[in-house]
Design a protein around this motif. Structure first.
Motif, PDB file in Angstrom:
ATOM      1  N   LEU A   8       0.715  -1.268   0.003  1.00  0.00           N
ATOM      2  CA  LEU A   8       0.057   0.066   0.008  1.00  0.00           C
ATOM      3  C   LEU A   8       0.936   1.328  -0.029  1.00  0.00           C
ATOM      4  O   LEU A   8       2.008   1.371   0.711  1.00  0.00           O
ATOM      5  CB  LEU A   8      -0.959   0.169   1.227  1.00  0.00           C
ATOM      6  N   ASP A   9       0.633   2.095  -0.878  1.00  0.00           N
ATOM      7  CA  ASP A   9       1.087   3.486  -0.595  1.00  0.00           C
ATOM      8  C   ASP A   9       0.616   4.329   0.491  1.00  0.00           C
ATOM      9  O   ASP A   9      -0.289   4.888   0.271  1.00  0.00           O
ATOM     10  CB  ASP A   9       0.933   4.296  -2.112  1.00  0.00           C
ATOM     11  N   PHE A  10       1.537   4.145   1.317  1.00  0.00           N
ATOM     12  CA  PHE A  10       1.116   5.044   2.618  1.00  0.00           C
ATOM     13  C   PHE A  10       0.999   6.302   2.609  1.00  0.00           C
ATOM     14  O   PHE A  10       0.377   6.950   3.319  1.00  0.00           O
ATOM     15  CB  PHE A  10       2.185   4.425   3.874  1.00  0.00           C
ATOM     16  N   LYS A  11       1.724   7.065   1.772  1.00  0.00           N
ATOM     17  CA  LYS A  11       1.608   8.340   1.572  1.00  0.00           C
ATOM     18  C   LYS A  11       0.241   8.698   0.945  1.00  0.00           C
ATOM     19  O   LYS A  11      -0.468   9.903   1.319  1.00  0.00           O
ATOM     20  CB  LYS A  11       2.650   9.063   0.598  1.00  0.00           C
ATOM     21  N   LYS A  12      -0.439   8.081   0.099  1.00  0.00           N
ATOM     22  CA  LYS A  12      -1.626   8.171  -0.598  1.00  0.00           C
ATOM     23  C   LYS A  12      -2.724   7.845   0.445  1.00  0.00           C
ATOM     24  O   LYS A  12      -3.873   8.745   0.342  1.00  0.00           O
ATOM     25  CB  LYS A  12      -1.803   7.231  -1.895  1.00  0.00           C
ATOM     26  N   TYR A  13      -2.589   6.987   1.188  1.00  0.00           N
ATOM     27  CA  TYR A  13      -3.580   6.458   2.158  1.00  0.00           C
ATOM     28  C   TYR A  13      -3.084   6.778   3.338  1.00  0.00           C
ATOM     29  O   TYR A  13      -2.730   5.889   4.166  1.00  0.00           O
ATOM     30  CB  TYR A  13      -3.724   4.854   1.956  1.00  0.00           C
ATOM     31  N   THR A  14      -3.542   8.277   3.913  1.00  0.00           N
ATOM     32  CA  THR A  14      -3.229   8.502   5.099  1.00  0.00           C
ATOM     33  C   THR A  14      -4.396   9.603   5.472  1.00  0.00           C
ATOM     34  O   THR A  14      -4.759  10.337   4.586  1.00  0.00           O
ATOM     35  CB  THR A  14      -1.890   9.339   5.413  1.00  0.00           C
ATOM     36  N   PRO A  15      -4.876   9.657   6.900  1.00  0.00           N
ATOM     37  CA  PRO A  15      -4.568   8.745   7.715  1.00  0.00           C
ATOM     38  C   PRO A  15      -5.248   7.182   7.625  1.00  0.00           C
ATOM     39  O   PRO A  15      -6.245   7.246   6.982  1.00  0.00           O
ATOM     40  CB  PRO A  15      -5.196   9.313   8.910  1.00  0.00           C
TER      41      PRO A  15
END
Length: 162
Positions: A8-15
């Motif tokens: 998962l792209d943690f930058k895109k899916y935050t929080p």
């Protein structure tokens, strides 16, 4: 679930919001470990909510009705506070109330919540109880075995996620 999150792209899916059963200390420690690895590269924030289980393995369906109602009532304020864009879930019954509330948000045009359910790797021929329920609520329903795909026409088969 951890295999899915590793890509998962943690930058895109935050929080990111994690919901897990209040008795699930193993998942809690694994999520914290994953998030701490990602946190070192400043990949956004996350929150963990522990919710009561809807149904314990081998619990009778009669008593499960009451524990599920309790779990739903406990989860409603949490989900309405977040109003998620995406609910990504796998096998455990803990996801049923969260997905149900997400479905209500979508049904009443409050928020177009996308629900993605990934059936457990161990389910090769028959759906889990969670799968049987979420087959009707999920926007995307993924199975990990071709034999299960043949039995569940609505499911998507993308191979094994291991």
């Amino acid at each position: 679930m951890l295999k899915l999150l590793q890509n998962l792209d943690f930058k895109k899916y935050t929080p990111r919001y994690y919901f897990m059963a209040s008795c699930d200390s193993t998942s809690l420690s694994k999520i914290k470990e994953l998030e701490e690895r990602e946190r070192k590269s400043k990949q956004g924030e996350y929150h963990i909510s522990m919710i009561p289980r809807s149904r314990v393995v081998n619990q009778s369906y009669t008593t499960a009705v009451f524990s599920t109602i309790y779990s739903i009532l406990y989860s409603v304020p949490l989900v309405f506070k977040i109003v998620p864009d995406l609910i990504l879930c796998n096998g455990p019954g803990t996801c049923i109330p969260i997905c149900g509330i997400g479905f209500v948000l979508k049904t009443f045009f409050i928020k177009d919540v996308k629900i993605v359910f990934v059936e457990s790797f161990c389910r090769t021929r028959k759906l889990s109880l969670s799968g049987k329920i979420l087959l009707y609520l999920a926007d995307i329903f993924i199975v990990q075995w071709l034999t299960l795909k043949k039995n569940v026409k609505r499911a998507d088969y993308i191979g094994q996620l291991m």
